[in-house]
Design an enzyme around this catalytic site. Sequence first.
Site, PDB file in Angstrom:
ATOM      1  N   SER A 266       6.243  -0.046 -13.416  1.00 14.81           N
ATOM      2  CA  SER A 266       6.704   1.081 -12.613  1.00 14.81           C
ATOM      3  C   SER A 266       6.055   2.396 -13.052  1.00 14.81           C
ATOM      4  O   SER A 266       4.856   2.590 -12.891  1.00 14.81           O
ATOM      5  CB  SER A 266       8.231   1.140 -12.672  1.00 14.81           C
ATOM      6  OG  SER A 266       8.759   2.073 -11.769  1.00 14.81           O
TER       7      SER A 266
ATOM      8  N   ASP B  68      -8.154   5.461 -13.300  1.00 19.66           N
ATOM      9  CA  ASP B  68      -8.915   5.780 -12.091  1.00 19.66           C
ATOM     10  C   ASP B  68      -9.575   7.147 -12.151  1.00 19.66           C
ATOM     11  O   ASP B  68     -10.597   7.376 -11.503  1.00 19.66           O
ATOM     12  CB  ASP B  68      -8.008   5.698 -10.862  1.00 19.66           C
ATOM     13  CG  ASP B  68      -7.725   4.266 -10.443  1.00 19.66           C
ATOM     14  OD1 ASP B  68      -8.134   3.345 -11.177  1.00 19.66           O
ATOM     15  OD2 ASP B  68      -7.103   4.062  -9.386  1.00 19.66           O
TER      16      ASP B  68
ATOM     17  N   LYS C 260       4.965  -3.484 -10.691  1.00 22.04           N
ATOM     18  CA  LYS C 260       6.150  -2.983  -9.993  1.00 22.04           C
ATOM     19  C   LYS C 260       5.769  -1.668  -9.318  1.00 22.04           C
ATOM     20  O   LYS C 260       5.843  -0.602  -9.902  1.00 22.04           O
ATOM     21  CB  LYS C 260       7.301  -2.773 -10.983  1.00 22.04           C
ATOM     22  CG  LYS C 260       8.523  -2.064 -10.407  1.00 22.04           C
ATOM     23  CD  LYS C 260       9.216  -2.864  -9.318  1.00 22.04           C
ATOM     24  CE  LYS C 260      10.549  -2.219  -8.931  1.00 22.04           C
ATOM     25  NZ  LYS C 260      10.391  -0.922  -8.237  1.00 22.04           N
TER      26      LYS C 260
END
Length: 236
Positions: free
Chosen positions: A145, A156, A170
Amino acid sequence: LIRGPKGTLVTLTVVREDKEDPLVFSVVRTEFEIEVVETELIEEESQTVGYVKLSGFPRTAEEELTNALTRLLSQNPAGIILDLRDNGGGLLDQAVAIADLFLPNGIVLHERSRNGEVDKIFRSETGDLAENIPLVVLVNGASASASEIVAGAVKDNGRGILIGEPTYGKGSVQQIHTLADKSELRVTIARWFTPSNLSIGEDGILPDLEVATPEDLGGADDEQLQRAIAYILNGE
């Protein structure tokens, strides 16, 4: 069932393998907050590395982590290791705020509704205290999460590297509806995507360097942590 008004009693019945009969405890309810940040200054090869373990993302997470980073950075470490292993997540706004501590201006995550359209883009802003120091993030299969939001944003944006194992996966936003019989219906209304538009909920976040998770996190045989220290000091 354990929760209740402060100062009242709750009775707990506990079963233990080595006890034949259950144990009964009466506990006075009180309000407390668990510290979610642990820090250490690791000395290695005549240099130091700042280590920060974040165990959750409650409402105090950003404040606690900011204080911890301020203390560590004042000692001029060669880099920072952010340990998100076994971190099951927490509040979305805390995940975005913590990612922002390490990221310059950019995208932290996309939140998309079920029709696939981008509903919200969460961004980071330049000017936070840990945007330039070398960074390694530790993750494992129990990083979920909010942990995956931070890990995905770091990866990224090319801000640091991830070491460990693929995360839990999640990446959904749910609404909780309590029914008449006190059961719950959880309805997924949106999903989270990394800045590169990768779904967090499908495969989780993949580490840059895959290292098996040890039985004792932070122990002498913690190869993930040792690999992170080596990367900070040697760049490999």
